[in-house]
Design a protein around this motif. Sequence first.
Motif, PDB file in Angstrom:
ATOM      1  N   LEU A  33      34.733  30.842  38.637  1.00  0.00           N
ATOM      2  CA  LEU A  33      35.644  29.811  38.297  1.00  0.00           C
ATOM      3  C   LEU A  33      36.857  30.373  37.268  1.00  0.00           C
ATOM      4  O   LEU A  33      38.091  29.819  37.536  1.00  0.00           O
ATOM      5  N   LEU A  34      36.519  31.198  36.498  1.00  0.00           N
ATOM      6  CA  LEU A  34      37.715  31.696  35.716  1.00  0.00           C
ATOM      7  C   LEU A  34      38.626  32.545  36.461  1.00  0.00           C
ATOM      8  O   LEU A  34      39.785  32.445  36.133  1.00  0.00           O
ATOM      9  N   LYS A  35      38.225  33.425  37.478  1.00  0.00           N
ATOM     10  CA  LYS A  35      39.113  33.964  38.375  1.00  0.00           C
ATOM     11  C   LYS A  35      39.846  33.039  39.165  1.00  0.00           C
ATOM     12  O   LYS A  35      41.040  33.242  39.414  1.00  0.00           O
ATOM     13  N   ALA A  36      39.363  31.828  39.721  1.00  0.00           N
ATOM     14  CA  ALA A  36      40.065  30.942  40.389  1.00  0.00           C
ATOM     15  C   ALA A  36      41.106  30.302  39.125  1.00  0.00           C
ATOM     16  O   ALA A  36      42.192  29.918  39.707  1.00  0.00           O
ATOM     17  N   ARG A  37      40.711  30.233  38.043  1.00  0.00           N
ATOM     18  CA  ARG A  37      41.967  29.554  36.955  1.00  0.00           C
ATOM     19  C   ARG A  37      42.731  30.714  36.908  1.00  0.00           C
ATOM     20  O   ARG A  37      44.042  30.245  36.778  1.00  0.00           O
ATOM     21  N   SER A  50      23.339  39.747  44.334  1.00  0.00           N
ATOM     22  CA  SER A  50      24.099  38.440  44.421  1.00  0.00           C
ATOM     23  C   SER A  50      25.159  38.932  45.562  1.00  0.00           C
ATOM     24  O   SER A  50      25.572  40.056  45.920  1.00  0.00           O
ATOM     25  N   PRO A  51      25.611  37.773  46.384  1.00  0.00           N
ATOM     26  CA  PRO A  51      26.604  37.883  47.299  1.00  0.00           C
ATOM     27  C   PRO A  51      27.964  38.270  46.783  1.00  0.00           C
ATOM     28  O   PRO A  51      28.821  38.573  47.365  1.00  0.00           O
ATOM     29  N   PHE A  52      28.151  38.330  45.455  1.00  0.00           N
ATOM     30  CA  PHE A  52      29.314  38.480  44.651  1.00  0.00           C
ATOM     31  C   PHE A  52      29.303  39.815  43.998  1.00  0.00           C
ATOM     32  O   PHE A  52      30.310  40.278  43.274  1.00  0.00           O
ATOM     33  N   ASP A  53      28.196  40.653  44.468  1.00  0.00           N
ATOM     34  CA  ASP A  53      28.167  41.937  43.692  1.00  0.00           C
ATOM     35  C   ASP A  53      29.428  42.572  44.023  1.00  0.00           C
ATOM     36  O   ASP A  53      29.892  42.699  45.127  1.00  0.00           O
ATOM     37  N   GLY A  54      30.035  43.439  42.963  1.00  0.00           N
ATOM     38  CA  GLY A  54      31.371  44.168  43.181  1.00  0.00           C
ATOM     39  C   GLY A  54      32.715  43.454  43.006  1.00  0.00           C
ATOM     40  O   GLY A  54      33.870  44.086  43.028  1.00  0.00           O
ATOM     41  N   TRP A  55      32.508  42.083  42.799  1.00  0.00           N
ATOM     42  CA  TRP A  55      33.681  41.358  42.484  1.00  0.00           C
ATOM     43  C   TRP A  55      34.250  41.401  41.204  1.00  0.00           C
ATOM     44  O   TRP A  55      33.354  41.325  39.863  1.00  0.00           O
ATOM     45  N   GLU A  56      35.704  41.437  41.001  1.00  0.00           N
ATOM     46  CA  GLU A  56      36.056  41.735  39.533  1.00  0.00           C
ATOM     47  C   GLU A  56      36.553  40.191  39.089  1.00  0.00           C
ATOM     48  O   GLU A  56      37.045  39.330  40.028  1.00  0.00           O
ATOM     49  N   VAL A  57      36.046  39.851  38.069  1.00  0.00           N
ATOM     50  CA  VAL A  57      36.139  38.347  37.400  1.00  0.00           C
ATOM     51  C   VAL A  57      36.787  38.825  36.036  1.00  0.00           C
ATOM     52  O   VAL A  57      36.669  39.816  35.115  1.00  0.00           O
ATOM     53  N   PRO A  58      37.427  37.724  35.509  1.00  0.00           N
ATOM     54  CA  PRO A  58      38.498  37.900  34.379  1.00  0.00           C
ATOM     55  C   PRO A  58      37.669  37.784  32.894  1.00  0.00           C
ATOM     56  O   PRO A  58      38.186  37.868  31.947  1.00  0.00           O
ATOM     57  N   GLY A  59      36.456  37.068  32.922  1.00  0.00           N
ATOM     58  CA  GLY A  59      35.902  36.782  31.693  1.00  0.00           C
ATOM     59  C   GLY A  59      34.421  36.625  31.843  1.00  0.00           C
ATOM     60  O   GLY A  59      33.892  36.604  32.871  1.00  0.00           O
TER      61      GLY A  59
END
Length: 348
Positions: A253-257, A310-319
């Motif tokens: 959600l922080l990435k979407a923000r 996790s299906p999100f393994d490897g995704w970069e997120v901001p926080g």
Amino acid sequence: MSSVIRLPGLIDVHVHLRDPGQTDKEDLLTGTQAALAGGFTTVCDMPNNLNPIMQVDRLIEKRAIAEAKTVADIGFHYGSLGDNIDTFTEAAKYSVGLKLYLNHTTGGYTLDVAHLKRIYEAWPREKVVLLHTEEDTIDLAIASLEGLNRPVHVCHMPSRYVLEKIIEAKAKGIPVTCGVTPHHLFLTAVDAKKLGVYGQMKPPLKSQEDVDFLWSHLDDIDIIESDHAPHTKQQKEEGAFGVPNLETTLPLLLKARAEGKISLEQIIDKCHTKPAQLFNLPTDDSTHVEVTMKPYVINSNDLYTKCGWSPFDGWEVPGQVTKVVLHGKIVYKDGQVVAQPGTGDVVA
Ligand code: DOR
Ligand code: ZN
């Protein structure tokens, strides 16, 4: 210097922590550790255990396990196939809500809709009924509510089709609310193909057009719910439905923000204020979460969830969540859960 954001303790009304019965997938300790690591200080656990929570003694057993094991606050949803209506008054004292499955999913506890009316009559109105409904059952679900004034929450709403039906029902004054999961907001059927068995869940992932519709109608979606549904890698290879999500929901959600799709106020509203209101859950000014805004890459090996992927393994997120204070005590700090099992309250 990276900035720190302070949030109220987040509330996830939809998790599957598998305890008792399937603690190879998760248990009430690892599941609530994952909750804290993801910024959730209250979770509500679903009834589709191996022995489903459709009898009061099973609810009481689960509560006792929770008293001993949890590190976050927890509430429980009760279940029904229509044959335990005589237990509702007692069960409701120990439950946050009543979960009904109108479609097939893990456990196979699909309700015969002929029982819906009697269930709505018997379950106390102040405790929400939660529905698992998909494209093929949403019309029937909405029709079953006409003229009743029965508050119902539609879980993990996956598509434009289902959301449009809910928008119509709300416009007619039917007291229906809905939630969306991070996987239905961040993944599509194209990702499901790439992820193979690890992209399988109920409801299944939909098209980019559906995902875009959900993002552009966020105001019509009441809450965000993780539907944290851990299964071991072997069980996924054998076809189990569901993905873990407690530790990835807030970072996503922080990435979407950061991309301008959701504001911090909306995150707080849909992951704290509204869930507390709709499900009548306690909040506490001495409970809060701190997020450090420093990019990192999601790594399955760093997660508390027992399932280990996790299906999100490897995704970069901001926080990332760096501190959690629960009822005035530090329970999570710098990547480590520091609370002892039994710290969390059982709510409802
Ligand atoms: O994908 C899912 N997994 N959807 C559900 O409705 C249930 C859940 C589970 O319990 O594994
Ligand atoms: Zn679920």
